[in-house]
Design a protein around this motif. Structure first.
Motif, mmCIF file in Angstrom:
data_model
loop_
_atom_site.group_PDB
_atom_site.id
_atom_site.type_symbol
_atom_site.label_atom_id
_atom_site.label_comp_id
_atom_site.label_asym_id
_atom_site.label_seq_id
_atom_site.Cartn_x
_atom_site.Cartn_y
_atom_site.Cartn_z
ATOM 1 N N PRO A 175 1.050 -1.061 0.061
ATOM 2 C CA PRO A 175 0.042 0.067 -0.259
ATOM 3 C C PRO A 175 0.602 1.511 0.080
ATOM 4 C CG PRO A 175 -0.139 -0.847 2.073
ATOM 5 C CD PRO A 175 0.705 -2.105 1.413
ATOM 6 N N VAL A 176 1.634 1.540 -1.136
ATOM 7 C CA VAL A 176 2.318 2.484 -1.249
ATOM 8 C C VAL A 176 2.184 2.982 -2.699
ATOM 9 C CG1 VAL A 176 4.896 3.099 -1.411
ATOM 10 C CG2 VAL A 176 4.087 1.954 0.518
ATOM 11 N N SER A 177 2.323 4.498 -2.849
ATOM 12 C CA SER A 177 2.208 4.968 -4.285
ATOM 13 C C SER A 177 3.709 5.857 -4.547
ATOM 14 C CB SER A 177 0.945 5.785 -4.639
ATOM 15 O OG SER A 177 1.240 6.813 -5.271
ATOM 16 N N ILE A 178 4.247 5.374 -5.393
ATOM 17 C CA ILE A 178 5.472 6.144 -5.694
ATOM 18 C C ILE A 178 5.324 6.925 -7.064
ATOM 19 C CG2 ILE A 178 8.021 6.143 -5.869
ATOM 20 C CD1 ILE A 178 8.078 3.676 -4.187
ATOM 21 N N GLU A 179 5.408 8.255 -6.843
ATOM 22 C CA GLU A 179 5.305 9.102 -8.524
ATOM 23 C C GLU A 179 6.551 9.667 -8.652
ATOM 24 O OE1 GLU A 179 1.971 12.002 -10.065
ATOM 25 O OE2 GLU A 179 1.295 10.547 -8.825
ATOM 26 N N LEU A 180 7.055 9.606 -9.890
ATOM 27 C CA LEU A 180 8.097 10.511 -10.454
ATOM 28 C C LEU A 180 7.558 11.590 -10.892
ATOM 29 C CD1 LEU A 180 11.439 10.200 -10.502
ATOM 30 C CD2 LEU A 180 10.891 9.528 -12.965
ATOM 31 N N VAL A 181 8.026 12.906 -10.091
ATOM 32 C CA VAL A 181 7.605 13.902 -10.593
ATOM 33 C C VAL A 181 8.522 14.767 -11.482
ATOM 34 C CG1 VAL A 181 6.871 16.428 -9.796
ATOM 35 C CG2 VAL A 181 6.441 14.259 -8.453
ATOM 36 N N GLY A 182 9.695 14.430 -11.435
ATOM 37 C CA GLY A 182 10.662 15.046 -12.302
ATOM 38 C C GLY A 182 12.068 14.772 -11.938
ATOM 39 N N GLN A 183 12.841 15.075 -12.911
ATOM 40 C CA GLN A 183 14.586 14.869 -12.701
ATOM 41 C C GLN A 183 15.119 15.880 -12.821
ATOM 42 O OE1 GLN A 183 16.151 11.983 -12.915
ATOM 43 N NE2 GLN A 183 14.968 10.453 -13.311
ATOM 44 N N SER A 184 15.984 16.038 -11.865
ATOM 45 C CA SER A 184 16.862 17.297 -11.741
ATOM 46 C C SER A 184 18.425 16.724 -12.122
ATOM 47 C CB SER A 184 16.936 18.106 -10.443
ATOM 48 O OG SER A 184 17.713 17.355 -9.503
ATOM 49 N N ARG A 185 19.278 17.656 -11.902
ATOM 50 C CA ARG A 185 20.649 17.105 -12.412
ATOM 51 C C ARG A 185 21.204 15.744 -11.931
ATOM 52 N NH1 ARG A 185 24.368 21.355 -10.804
ATOM 53 N NH2 ARG A 185 22.313 21.924 -10.060
ATOM 54 N N ASP A 186 20.973 15.506 -10.700
ATOM 55 C CA ASP A 186 21.573 14.314 -10.232
ATOM 56 C C ASP A 186 20.648 13.624 -9.130
ATOM 57 O OD1 ASP A 186 21.716 16.385 -8.400
ATOM 58 O OD2 ASP A 186 23.832 16.331 -7.955
ATOM 59 N N SER A 187 19.430 13.805 -9.379
ATOM 60 C CA SER A 187 18.361 13.178 -8.424
ATOM 61 C C SER A 187 16.948 13.064 -9.134
ATOM 62 C CB SER A 187 18.333 13.792 -7.174
ATOM 63 O OG SER A 187 18.117 15.264 -7.185
ATOM 64 N N ALA A 188 16.545 11.996 -8.712
ATOM 65 C CA ALA A 188 14.978 11.872 -9.149
ATOM 66 C C ALA A 188 14.116 12.557 -8.046
ATOM 67 C CB ALA A 188 14.659 10.342 -9.494
ATOM 68 N N LEU A 189 13.035 13.096 -8.663
ATOM 69 C CA LEU A 189 12.336 13.903 -7.620
ATOM 70 C C LEU A 189 10.845 12.929 -7.494
ATOM 71 C CD1 LEU A 189 12.895 17.392 -9.152
ATOM 72 C CD2 LEU A 189 13.939 16.325 -6.945
ATOM 73 N N LEU A 190 10.567 12.868 -6.446
ATOM 74 C CA LEU A 190 9.307 11.886 -6.280
ATOM 75 C C LEU A 190 8.448 12.468 -4.954
ATOM 76 C CD1 LEU A 190 9.904 9.982 -3.653
ATOM 77 C CD2 LEU A 190 11.513 8.695 -5.141
ATOM 78 N N TRP A 191 7.173 11.840 -5.392
ATOM 79 C CA TRP A 191 6.102 12.277 -4.399
ATOM 80 C C TRP A 191 5.614 11.150 -4.099
ATOM 81 C CZ3 TRP A 191 0.709 14.012 -6.296
ATOM 82 C CH2 TRP A 191 -0.327 14.199 -5.248
ATOM 83 N N ALA A 192 5.431 10.798 -2.781
ATOM 84 C CA ALA A 192 5.158 9.078 -2.394
ATOM 85 C C ALA A 192 4.230 9.268 -1.439
ATOM 86 C CB ALA A 192 6.518 8.423 -1.953
ATOM 87 N N ALA A 193 3.071 8.383 -1.292
ATOM 88 C CA ALA A 193 2.241 8.330 -0.226
ATOM 89 C C ALA A 193 2.319 6.942 0.377
ATOM 90 C CB ALA A 193 0.925 8.575 -0.475
ATOM 91 N N ALA A 194 2.202 6.651 1.524
ATOM 92 C CA ALA A 194 2.105 5.302 2.113
ATOM 93 C C ALA A 194 1.082 5.013 3.204
ATOM 94 C CB ALA A 194 3.380 5.084 2.877
ATOM 95 N N HIS A 195 0.393 3.985 3.344
ATOM 96 C CA HIS A 195 -0.572 3.659 4.432
ATOM 97 C C HIS A 195 0.162 3.646 5.683
ATOM 98 C CE1 HIS A 195 -3.562 1.387 6.465
ATOM 99 N NE2 HIS A 195 -4.541 2.113 5.821
ATOM 100 N N GLY A 196 -0.877 4.064 6.691
ATOM 101 C CA GLY A 196 -0.113 4.224 7.916
ATOM 102 C C GLY A 196 0.393 2.820 8.388
ATOM 103 N N SER A 197 -0.220 1.735 8.038
ATOM 104 C CA SER A 197 0.521 0.309 8.701
ATOM 105 C C SER A 197 1.916 0.250 8.297
ATOM 106 C CB SER A 197 -0.430 -0.550 8.114
ATOM 107 O OG SER A 197 -0.389 -0.565 6.677
ATOM 108 N N VAL A 198 2.340 0.728 6.995
ATOM 109 C CA VAL A 198 3.710 0.599 6.304
ATOM 110 C C VAL A 198 4.449 1.683 6.749
ATOM 111 C CG1 VAL A 198 3.118 -1.567 5.037
ATOM 112 C CG2 VAL A 198 2.982 0.773 4.206
ATOM 113 N N ALA A 199 3.937 2.833 6.993
ATOM 114 C CA ALA A 199 4.468 4.184 6.913
ATOM 115 C C ALA A 199 5.913 4.137 7.585
ATOM 116 C CB ALA A 199 3.747 5.376 7.466
ATOM 117 N N GLY A 200 6.052 3.575 8.913
ATOM 118 C CA GLY A 200 7.509 3.144 9.257
ATOM 119 C C GLY A 200 8.505 2.493 8.731
ATOM 120 N N ASP A 201 8.157 1.389 8.215
ATOM 121 C CA ASP A 201 8.852 0.572 7.264
ATOM 122 C C ASP A 201 9.455 1.650 5.911
ATOM 123 O OD1 ASP A 201 8.978 -1.232 8.986
ATOM 124 O OD2 ASP A 201 7.612 -2.419 7.910
#
Lengths: 637, 157
Positions: A175-201
Motif C-alpha cells: 500500500p504505497v504509491s510512488i510517483e516520479l515528478v521530475g528529474q533534476s541534474r543528479d536526482s530523481a524527484l518523487l512524491w510518495a504516499a504510504a498507508h499508515g500500517s507500513v509508513a514506518g518501514d
C-alpha cells in the motif's frame, strides 16, 4: 649644486592664531614641522586637536568613498593628456553651508548605496528560491494538500536515480504509491504516499535509499503559482536596481565638486596633523620645525607682518640635529634630481651629486637612444606636452629629463648617422655596425671618465672635510693604479706606466686597512683584499659596453622597420597607406622601448657604477607642510 | 640552396627564436606577477609595467643579431650570397652567446622583476631600486649580444 642649508625655526604664540598661522604656512609650503619628543605624562598635551582630527578623518573617508563610487559611473573620457582641473583657494576652504550641502549629498549617496545593496540582496534571495522550486513545477497539487492524514503519510523529496528502481521494486504490490515528478541534474524527484500500517518501514526504506525531503517552504497553492509570484518579485527587484543605477548616473554631475571637497578635506587633514605635532598650554602653542635658509627671511617677514602675536626665532642646527635634505639646483640640472632621489636621498653631511651626474646622464641617454629623429621628436614634443598636460612637480621633472635627453640624442644620432632608421651620410663620424671598434672604445673611454669623475667627487668630499690623507689613500691611489694600468696599453708610456701603477698599488696595499686594525700583518692582508677590488673596476668599465649595445639595437631595428616599409611601398599605391602605418607605428614602438631602456640603463650606470665610488645616502627628505591635493590643482590666485 | 646557406639561416633562426622564447617566457611571468600585485594595489600598475618590459630586451637582441646575419648574407638585399659550410657553422657558433644567454637571462631577469614588483607593491617608493636590481641581470645579456655581434661581423661572407 647643493643640499640646501636648513635652519631650526621655533614659533610661539597664542592658540587663537594657531590655525590661521598653519593655513598660511601650508600655503607657503616651506616649513617642515617636527614633533616634540615629550615624556608621556606631561601637561603640554597634544590632545586638543585630536578630536577635530578624527572628525576630519571620518569625513575624508566618506568623501573618498563617494568619489571612488561615482568615478565608476563617470562617462567623460579623461584622457592621459588632459590636466587636472583647477580649484581656487576659496573653493578649497568651503564655508559651513557649503559643507553641509556636500555632506547631505554624500548622505544621499550612502542611502543610494544601501538601497542598491538591499535590492541586490532581495534579487539574490528570490533567485535562490526560484532555483529551488524550478524542478518541482510538475507537481500540480496545492502544497497545503500534501500533508499526513489519519491513515496515510506523504513524502516529497529527491532520491539518487539509481536507488529509485530498487525502491519501486521493493514496494511493488504494497500500500504505497510512488510517483516520479521530475528529474533534476543528479536526482530523481518523487512524491510518495504510504498507508499508515507500513509508513514506518517505508520511511526507513526511503532513508536507506538516500532520500532527502524537499524544502518547498510554507505556502498554499501549487508550485507553479508560487513560482510565478516569485518571478514577479524578481522583476520588481530588477527594475528597482535599474532605477538605482540610473540615479547613480544622474549623481555623476556632482563628481567634480565632490573631488574638490575631498581635496579640501585632505588639505585640512594635513593641517590638523601638523597641529598635532605642536605642544600647547591652555592659551599658547609652540611649534618647532625646519626652514630652508634661503626662504628663512621671507617666512620671518610674513610672520612679523601678519601675526604680531606670534614670536619666531631661527637658529643654526646643533651638533646632534639631523636636518632634512632638500636639493636645489639650477633650472637645467634640477629635473635630474628625480634620478638621484629615485636611488636614495643623500645624507645631510654628504653632497648632492645631481650637477656632476647630469651631463653624463643626458649623454648616456643620447648614446643609447641614438636616433636623431627620435631625439628631435622628444625635444619638440616634451615642452608641448608640459604645456598641455600641466603635470605635477614630480612628473614635470621626468618630462624635462626626456626633453634635455632629446637634445643629446640629436647629437649622438648625428654622430651615429641615424635619422628614423635612415642613414643619410656617406661617411658618418661613427658607424656602429661596420666600424664597431671605434664606438666601443669611445664607450669605454666615456665610462672611464665617468668612473674617474666619481672618484674625484669622493676625493673632494674627503678634502672638504679636511681629510687630505684619506683622499690620497682612498682615491688618489686608485687613480694612480688605474691610470698606470691604462698607460701600459700605450707602448710609449708603458715604462712610466708600470711605476705609476706600482705606486698606486703600494698605497692601497699599505693604507687601505689603516682604520681596521693596528696589527701590521693584518693591515697588509686587508690591503691585499682591497687590491683585489681592481677586478670590480674591470667589470664596472665593461658595464659601459651597454652604451654601444643599446645604441646598436635602436639603429638596427629602425633599419628593419624601414626595410619592411620599403617592401610594402613597392607593391604600389595600395601599399602606401599600410607603409605609412608600419612606419609610424614601428618607429613609435622602437622609440618607446628604447627610451625606456635607455632611461633605465642610464640610471643603473649612475646608481651602481658612479654612486658606488662616493655616494653617502641616508638623508631624510624635506617634507614641508603643504597642500597636496589629489584630484585638482590649486590655482595661485 | 647550398648547405652553407641553410646553416647561415639556421644561425639567424637560432638567435631570434631562443632569445625571443626567453623574453616571451620572461615577460609572461612578469606579467602574471604584475596582474597579481595590481589587483591588490592598482595605483602602482604603471610602475610595474616598466618592470614587466625589462625581460623583453633579450628578444630584441636576438632579433638584432638575426637581422645582421640576414643583411651580411644578402638575404635582405634580395639574393642570398654564397656561404661555405664552414662559414655557416661559424655563424652558428657566433650566435650561441646571444641565443643561450638571452634565453636564460630573460627568465632569470623576469624572476627578479617579479620579486621587485612585490616589493614595489608594498613600498611604491622603492620602484627605482627594483628596476636597478632587475637591470643588473641585463648586463650579461648585453655582453652576450656584443660577443655575438663581434663574431658575426668578423665572419666575412
Amino acid at each position: 649644486m647643493a643640499i640646501v642649508d636648513m635652519k631650526r625655526i621655533l614659533l610661539a604664540g597664542e592658540k587663537a592664531s594657531r590655525d590661521a598661522l598653519l593655513l598660511r604656512l601650508q600655503r607657503m609650503g616651506c616649513v617642515e614641522i617636527t614633533p616634540f619628543e615629550l615624556e608621556e605624562e606631561t601637561a603640554l598635551s597634544t590632545q586638543p586637536a585630536q578630536a577635530l582630527l578624527d572628525h576630519v578623518e571620518q569625513r575624508l573617508t566618506r568623501a573618498r568613498w563617494a568619489v571612488d563610487r561615482l568615478t565608476r559611473y563617470d562617462k567623460t573620457k579623461s584622457s592621459m593628456f588632459s590636466p587636472k582641473p583647477v580649484a581656487t583657494e576659496q573653493q578649497m576652504m568651503p564655508g559651513a553651508d557649503e559643507q553641509q550641502r556636500l555632506e547631505a549629498l554624500i548622505d544621499a549617496l550612502e542611502d543610494l548605496e544601501r538601497r542598491s545593496g538591499e535590492a541586490r540582496g532581495l534579487e539574490t534571495r528570490v533567485a535562490t528560491q526560484l532555483e529551488q522550486l524550478e524542478p518541482w513545477l510538475a507537481l500540480d497539487i496545492s502544497l497545503h494538500e500534501i500533508r499526513d492524514t489519519i491513515t496515510s503519510r506523504q513524502y516529497v523529496g529527491a532520491l539518487p536515480p539509481a536507488a529509485l528502481q530498487s525502491l519501486q521494486a521493493a514496494w511493488e504490490g504494497r500500500p504505497v504509491s510512488i510517483e516520479l515528478v521530475g528529474q533534476s541534474r543528479d536526482s530523481a524527484l518523487l512524491w510518495a504516499a504510504a498507508h499508515g500500517s507500513v509508513a514506518g518501514d517505508f520511511a526507513d526504506s526511503l532513508k536507506e535509499s538516500g532520500f532527502t525531503p524537499a524544502q518547498l517552504g510554507d505556502f498554499t497553492g501549487t508550485v507553479k503559482q508560487e513560482y510565478q509570484r516569485l518571478q514577479g518579485e524578481r522583476r520588481q527587484a530588477q527594475q528597482q536596481m535599474q532605477e538605482i543605477e540610473a540615479s547613480w548616473g544622474e549623481m555623476v554631475t556632482h563628481l567634480p565638486e565632490l573631488k574638490v571637497y575631498h581635496d579640501a578635506l585632505k588639505v585640512a587633514q594635513e593641517r590638523r596633523m601638523a597641529a598635532d605635532r605642536l605642544i600647547h598650554t591652555r592659551d599658547t602653542f609652540l611649534l618647532r620645525g625646519w626652514v630652508p635658509a634661503p626662504v628663512e627671511q621671507k617666512v620671518l617677514a610674513m610672520i612679523r607682518q601678519e601675526f604680531p602675536g606670534v614670536v619666531a626665532e631661527t637658529s643654526v642646527p646643533g651638533e646632534d640635529d639631523e636636518p632634512p635634505v632638500l636639493l636645489h639646483n639650477n633650472r637645467v640640472v634640477a629635473p635630474f634630481e628625480a634620478v638621484v632621489t629615485g636611488f636614495a636621498i643623500p645624507s645631510p653631511t654628504g653632497i648632492d651629486p645631481t650637477a656632476v651626474m647630469m651631463p653624463f646622464f643626458a649623454c648616456f641617454l643620447g648614446m643609447m637612444i641614438s636616433d636623431a629623429g627620435y631625439g628631435l621628436m622628444m625635444a619638440i614634443l616634451v615642452p608641448l606636452l608640459i604645456k598641455v598636460m600641466k603635470p605635477a612637480k614630480g612628473g614635470r621633472k621626468l618630462f624635462w629629463i626626456m626633453g634635455i635627453g632629446g637634445l643629446f640624442t640629436v647629437f649622438w644620432g648625428f654622430m651615429y648617422n641615424t635619422w628614423f632608421g635612415f642613414n643619410p651620410l656617406q661617411n658618418p663620424p661613427l658607424d656602429p655596425i661596420y666600424r664597431p671598434m671605434e664606438v666601443m672604445i669611445l664607450c669605454l673611454g666615456i665610462g672611464a671618465l665617468h668612473l674617474l669623475t666619481g672618484v674625484a667627487v669622493g676625493a673632494w668630499m674627503n678634502i672638504r672635510r679636511g681629510q687630505w690623507l684619506d683622499a690620497v689613500y682612498d682615491q688618489l691611489s686608485w687613480v694612480l693604479l688605474l691610470a698606470g694600468l691604462g698607460m701600459l696599453a700605450v707602448p710609449s708610456l708603458a715604462g712610466i706606466g708600470q711605476w705609476v701603477a706600482l705606486a698606486g698599488a703600494l698605497l692601497i696595499l699599505l693604507f687601505a686597512g689603516r682604520n681596521k686594525t693596528k696589527n701590521p700583518f693584518k693591515r697588509v692582508l686587508s690591503g691585499l683584499g682591497s687590491l683585489y677590488g681592481v677586478t670590480s673596476w674591470l667589470s664596472d668599465l665593461l658595464s659601459y659596453m651597454r652604451l654601444f649595445g643599446m645604441g646598436l639595437a635602436t639603429g638596427v631595428i629602425g633599419m628593419v622597420i624601414n626595410i619592411l616599409v620599403g617592401m610594402v611601398m613597392d607593391i604600389g599605391p595600395i601599399g602606401w597607406p599600410f607603409g605609412i602605418v608600419i612606419f609610424v607605428g614601428g618607429h613609435l614602438f622602437n622609440a618607446g622601448i628604447n627610451i625606456l631602456g635607455a632611461y633605465v640603463h642610464s640610471c643603473r650606470l649612475q646608481y651602481i657604477e658612479f654612486f658606488g665610488k662616493f655616494y653617502e645616502e641616508g638623508g631624510r627628505p624635506f617634507r614641508p607642510l603643504e597642500q597636496t591635493p589629489r584630484y585638482v590643482r590649486i590655482s595661485d590666485a | 640552396m647550398e648547405l652553407g646557406q641553410v646553416l647561415a639561416l639556421f644561425a639567424a633562426a637560432l638567435s631570434a627564436f631562443l632569445a625571443g622564447m626567453g623574453s616571451a617566457k620572461g615577460v609572461g611571468l612578469a606579467g602574471q606577477t604584475n596582474a597579481g600585485v595590481s589587483t591588490e594595489n592598482p595605483e602602482v600598475n604603471s610602475k610595474l609595467l616598466v618592470l614587466q618590459l625589462l625581460p623583453g630586451t633579450q628578444g630584441i637582441y636576438g632579433f638584432l643579431v638575426a637581422v645582421i646575419i640576414l643583411i651580411n648574407t644578402g638575404v635582405l638585399g634580395g639574393t642570398m650570397k654564397a656561404v661555405s659550410v664552414m662559414q655557416g657553422l661559424a655563424l652558428i657558433a657566433a650566435v650561441l652567446p646571444v641565443a643561450v644567454v638571452g634565453y636564460f637571462s630573460a627568465i632569470d631577469q623576469a624572476k627578479v622583476a617579479s620579486s621587485g614588483m612585490l616589493m614595489t607593491g608594498e613600498h611604491p617608493d622603492m620602484s627605482g631600486k627594483a628596476i636597478t636590481m632587475t637591470v643588473m641581470v641585463e648586463t650579461y645579456a648585453v655582453l652576450a649580444l656584443l660577443a655575438s655581434f663581434l663574431m658575426v661581423m668578423a665572419i666575412q661572407v
